[in-house]
Design a protein around this motif. Structure first.
Motif, PDB file in Angstrom:
ATOM      1  N   SER A   7       0.828  -1.204   0.000  1.00 23.65           N
ATOM      2  CA  SER A   7       0.000   0.000   0.000  1.00 23.65           C
ATOM      3  C   SER A   7       0.868   1.261   0.000  1.00 23.65           C
ATOM      4  O   SER A   7       2.003   1.259   0.459  1.00 23.65           O
ATOM      5  N   THR A   8       0.288   2.323  -0.510  1.00 23.99           N
ATOM      6  CA  THR A   8       0.982   3.601  -0.576  1.00 23.99           C
ATOM      7  C   THR A   8       0.539   4.472   0.599  1.00 23.99           C
ATOM      8  O   THR A   8      -0.637   4.524   0.927  1.00 23.99           O
ATOM      9  N   GLU A  67       5.830   3.997  -0.661  1.00 27.80           N
ATOM     10  CA  GLU A  67       5.412   2.633  -0.350  1.00 27.80           C
ATOM     11  C   GLU A  67       5.880   2.207   1.030  1.00 27.80           C
ATOM     12  O   GLU A  67       5.359   1.270   1.601  1.00 27.80           O
TER      13      GLU A  67
END
Length: 176
Positions: free
Chosen positions: A2-3, A41
């Motif tokens: 996920s960012t 990230e």
């Protein structure tokens, strides 16, 4: 993976610069209106998307006449080029906490690559439970590379305003 998105905390950040005046003293200035975001990230920021914009008309050197001159066509030409922009192309770890930030700086209608030394202060929780991140950036640019060419010769030799501009930037980000 996920960012994570980070937004600048302007009350705890400063976009500063110094220029030699008359070849022997420094004049400092800063931009007071700016925005910056980071999309990463992970918390080490390598391969992060880092964007910055600043309002040229928010430049302040502590002297109204000088600030007016900086906004004129002699320097920033704020009417034609109201914004300064930076977009990172790389963020590379050198040593623990030390990075090199490279990106495209757009100023006065010209875009050039710049290299900045980055001191990554890490992550911290503030008293209200927000996750914060700190970055300190330093570097030098030659203002003539962006078409900021105005100067005046001194009778004693040399020039009134140095071509070299030293950047000193303190940033605090808030995790979204």
């Amino acid at each position: 993976m996920s960012t994570t998105k980070w937004v600048i905390d302007p009350t705890h950040s400063e976009i500063g610069f110094k220029v030699k005046h008359m070849m022997f003293t420094n004049v400092s200035g800063k931009f007071s209106k700016f925005d910056a975001t980071i999309e990463a990230e992970d918390s080490n920021l390598e391969n992060a998307k880092i964007e910055f914009t600043g309002a040229i008309d928010s430049v302040s050197t502590g002297n109204a006449d000088r600030d007016t001159h900086l906004l004129s066509a002699d320097f920033f030409d704020a009417a034609q080029f109201p914004e300064i922009k930076f977009s990172a192309t790389s963020f590379t770890k050198i040593n623990e906490g030390e990075y090199e930030l490279v990106g495209d700086l757009t100023l006065h209608g010209v875009t050039k690559s710049v290299k900045l030394a980055a001191d990554y202060g890490g992550l911290m929780k503030d008293p209200w439970g927000n996750t914060k991140m700190a970055l300190a950036l330093e570097g030098k640019i030659n203002r003539k590379d962006w078409g900021l060419n105005w100067n005046s010769a001194l009778e004693t030799g040399g020039v009134l305003v140095s071509e070299e501009v030293r950047l000193n930037i303190e940033l605090q980000f808030l995790q979204q």
